[in-house]
Design an enzyme around this catalytic site. Structure first.
Site, PDB file in Angstrom:
ATOM      1  N   ASP A 129      39.986  42.586  24.046  1.00 59.40           N
ATOM      2  CA  ASP A 129      38.756  43.284  24.391  1.00 59.40           C
ATOM      3  C   ASP A 129      38.825  44.765  24.016  1.00 59.40           C
ATOM      4  O   ASP A 129      38.765  45.633  24.868  1.00 59.40           O
ATOM      5  CB  ASP A 129      38.523  43.107  25.911  1.00 59.40           C
ATOM      6  N   GLU A 168      48.642  40.208  29.735  1.00 59.86           N
ATOM      7  CA  GLU A 168      47.873  39.015  30.064  1.00 59.86           C
ATOM      8  C   GLU A 168      48.138  37.822  29.146  1.00 59.86           C
ATOM      9  O   GLU A 168      47.187  37.237  28.593  1.00 59.86           O
ATOM     10  CB  GLU A 168      46.368  39.347  30.092  1.00 59.86           C
ATOM     11  N   TYR A 213      40.689  41.384  39.042  1.00 62.71           N
ATOM     12  CA  TYR A 213      39.252  41.675  38.982  1.00 62.71           C
ATOM     13  C   TYR A 213      38.476  40.943  40.065  1.00 62.71           C
ATOM     14  O   TYR A 213      37.344  40.540  39.839  1.00 62.71           O
ATOM     15  CB  TYR A 213      38.729  41.340  37.575  1.00 62.71           C
ATOM     16  N   GLU A 231      45.639  46.899  36.247  1.00 62.44           N
ATOM     17  CA  GLU A 231      44.208  46.987  35.922  1.00 62.44           C
ATOM     18  C   GLU A 231      43.415  46.561  37.136  1.00 62.44           C
ATOM     19  O   GLU A 231      43.715  45.531  37.754  1.00 62.44           O
ATOM     20  CB  GLU A 231      43.815  46.064  34.761  1.00 62.44           C
TER      21      GLU A 231
END
Ligand code: GCB
Length: 651
Positions: free
Chosen positions: A224, A463, A527, A563
């Site tokens: 991303d 990740e 997240y 993150e």
């Protein structure tokens, strides 16, 4: 462990699980034709391509410098440039001259300067003429390319000298024999940035290659951020003395009582077996080389230790000598500090340290991923302003100037190789190619950055996946095992190359927890409240707290959230807070910081992201941007920046 997996796989907000892979399928409807063409093209090419599996030798990657014995010419500036979509340049000998060049700055990405180059990921050529004065004659001359993303081939005066694969690390080649004196010399570098499945980071492709188009974006990548391409760091010409020269310097520091002990290893060229000297601060001592190397301990009584609030650097100069005369020297500034893990604490100089800061990107309008010193100076100023002590070089090694600044300004860095988008559901053959490259990249990164006191940890992957992320399904057992074997080897290789720094892996939400067991520090990206538990911050905070406790119970290691964040449109407001507003970003961050503050084993909190950054065009990415920055792309604070400042400011 099972409980942990069950937990992350549960959707207690009632919404259906989001799989980014599904998202691609659903959201790429418009771009499907384009994506399919891109996929078959890149994969067909990959089939024919020579796989860059052979290990490349790494010599010393000392940052070039000028002194009495060494010369340095920075070749930054305007180079000639030409796209080569048909890949005809080599057959047509473009390494002699480009047929219809335009001007391109180096360092810079090619993407933002010409519309036809914007999404271009194929082959492109750079060419530059330099005048070589005979004053340099008699020395050995090297060309050093700071970074060429991704594959580079380099010619000097029409002669192919070297190739390098991997987009963010330097390579060096000797050019002495290819130079013409008191004349112009042509340097040509062909750079290619195809997204190929066997590369690291992997490109998307049928039959393998990460999660194709993580955000369903265009250009299609497995990650991303925008696939900026080109010569992203300076190209430099440097000379060393003709006899023997200093090839590499390795500094490891320790603390004994109040003293600092500096262990120094110097490698000199050609089995050098002569004498040398070292000066550290005001201590000077002799060196004796055997077979091209020497090793010595230097004790600094009552040392001033390097740390964020007092990043003291000692000047170190290493010299080769021939009788009374010095024949080569190399200087660097070193910090005396230790970094270690004890139980669930991260220790800097023996004291627990909590990281505050961000995941970042090298990203700016027009210059793209090109080294941008004004951006770096401003970013460090904003880090100071907000009270952050650290950042992670997500998702690739950053510019050497950035690392040097971190040393000087006392900023702690988690230093990451470009291993983003790995998926262990891919074939064993692809995994093997990626393993070779990860080992090569960690070797090059450690060779480049081992002497920076600011680098406190190596991260070997961001990740990696063994199935769908974000709890959209169980990790696949075979893929988990393939990852386990892969990371065991990467860990062992990293530990062999650097016995001193903690090593980590940054795990994805819903990913296999087992892999963390291999590493020294558990780093996770989470997240809850964004990709899951959308809009429900209380439930999100509870899910986070439960998972952290389970991770701590399982591993008893320091945990860092590397993150956590929300896309936030600058200027969007609402009460009560809703997703995409500045209020929501603040409330999200507040919950996460509160959960962490209640857990003494939390060793750090890195918000995603420092600033908004460019990514591919996608349904989930307004304006081709990831808007999770607490600063805008040009460094203006969102409400979250002011909030974090109240939490982090050094009092
Ligand atoms: C992640 C990735 C990062 C993305 C971020 C996001 O987990 O590590 O590269 O940009 O999520 O914003 O989705």
């Amino acid at each position: 462990m099972d409980a942990l997996q069950r937990h992350t796989n549960d959707q207690d907000d009632g919404s259906p699980p989001i799989s980014r892979r599904d998202l691609l399928r659903r959201t790429a409807a418009n771009g499907a034709a384009v994506a399919a063409v891109a996929l078959s093209k890149t994969y067909a090419e990959a089939d024919n391509a020579e796989l860059p599996a052979k290990s490349q030798p790494v010599r010393g990657l000392l940052y070039p410098q000028q002194n009495q014995h060494r010369n340095l010419l920075d070749l930054s500036g305007l180079w000639q440039f030409q796209l080569d979509p048909n890949e005809e340049g080599e057959a047509e000998e473009w390494f002699r001259a480009l047929p219809s060049p335009r001007l391109m700055p180096v360092p810079c990405s090619w993407n933002d300067l010409f519309d036809d180059a914007h999404n271009y990921l194929g082959l492109a050529w750079y060419s530059h003429e330099i005048f070589m004065p005979s004053g340099w004659r008699g020395h050995r001359i090297f060309l050093r390319v700071g970074s060429a993303t991704y594959l580079a081939k380099l010619w000097m005066n029409g002669k192919l000298l070297t190739e390098h694969s991997g987009g963010q690390l330097p390579f060096v080649v000797e050019v002495t024999e290819s130079l013409l004196w008191d004349q112009k010399n042509r340097i040509t570098i062909a750079v290619e940035n195809k997204q190929l499945p066997e590369r690291v980071p992997p490109g998307a492709g049928p039959g393998g290659g990460g999660v194709a188009g993580v955000m369903g974006g265009f250009p299609l990548t497995t990650y991303d951020f925008f696939p900026y391409s080109g010569l992203h760091r300076p190209v430099q010409l440097f000379s060393v003395p003709p006899s023997a020269h200093i090839d590499d310097v390795t500094v490891v520091t320790n603390i004994e009582g109040k003293d600092g002990v500096v262990n120094l290893t110097v490698a000199a060229s050609g089995q050098y077996a002569g004498r040398g000297k070292v000066r550290l601060g005001d201590i000077e001592t002799d060196l004796t080389f055997g077979d091209g190397t020497t090793n010595i301990d230097i004790r600094i009584p009552s040392a001033r230790l390097w740390r964020p609030n007092d990043p003291h650097l000692y000047p170190l100069t290493v010299m080769l000598s021939d009788g009374p005369s010095i024949t080569d020297s190399y200087s660097l500034d070193i910090g005396i500090r230790t970094i270690a893990v004890r139980k669930d604490q991260l220790l800097l100089n023996g004291q627990p340290i909590k990281l505050t800061g961000f995941g970042k990107h090298e990203d700016f309008p027009l210059s793209g991923r090109g080294e941008n010193l004004p951006m770096w100076i401003r970013d460090y100023e904003l880090l100071r302003w907000i009270g952050a002590n650290s950042y992670r070089t997500s998702h690739y090694p950053y510019a050497e100037e950035a690392m040097r600044l971190a040393d000087r300004l006392g900023v702690l860095v988690i230093n990451e190789i470009p291993a983003v988008g790995l998926n262990f559901e891919d074939s064993a053959e692809l995994t093997q190619h990626r393993l070779t490259q990860c080992k090569q990249q960690i070797k090059e990164l450690i060779t480049r950055d081992k002497n920076h006191p600011s680098t406190i940890m190596w991260n070997v992957a961001n990740e990696p996946m063994a199935g769908p992320p974000l709890g959209a399904g169980q990790p696949a057992a075979q893929a988990v095992e393939a990852g386990q074997q892969f990371f065991r080897q990467v860990y062992d290789e990293t530990r062999r190359l650097d016995p001193t720094r903690p090593i980590t892996l940054v795990g994805v939400q819903g990913g296999p927890p087992q892999w963390h067991g291999i590493f020294d520090v558990v780093c996770i990206n989470r997240y809850y409240g964004w990709y899951t538990h959308a809009g429900q911050l209380d439930q999100a905070a509870k899910a986070l707290a439960d998972e952290l406790d389970q991770l701590h119970d399982s591993f008893r290691k320091p945990i860092i959230i590397t993150e956590f964040g929300t896309d936030t449109t600058p200027g969007a407001h609402n009460m009560p807070p809703e997703m995409w507003t500045e209020e929501y970003q603040v409330e999200f961050l507040r919950r996460y910081l509160t959960v962490a503050a209640e857990r003494p084993f939390m060793a750090g909190m890195h918000v995603w992201a420092f600033a908004d950054f460019k990514t591919g065009q996608a349904t989930m990415r307004a304006d081709g941007m990831n808007l999770k920055g607490v600063f805008t792309r040009d460094g203006r604070p969102k409400m979250a920046a002011h909030f974090l400042r109240t939490q982090w400011s050094r009092k």
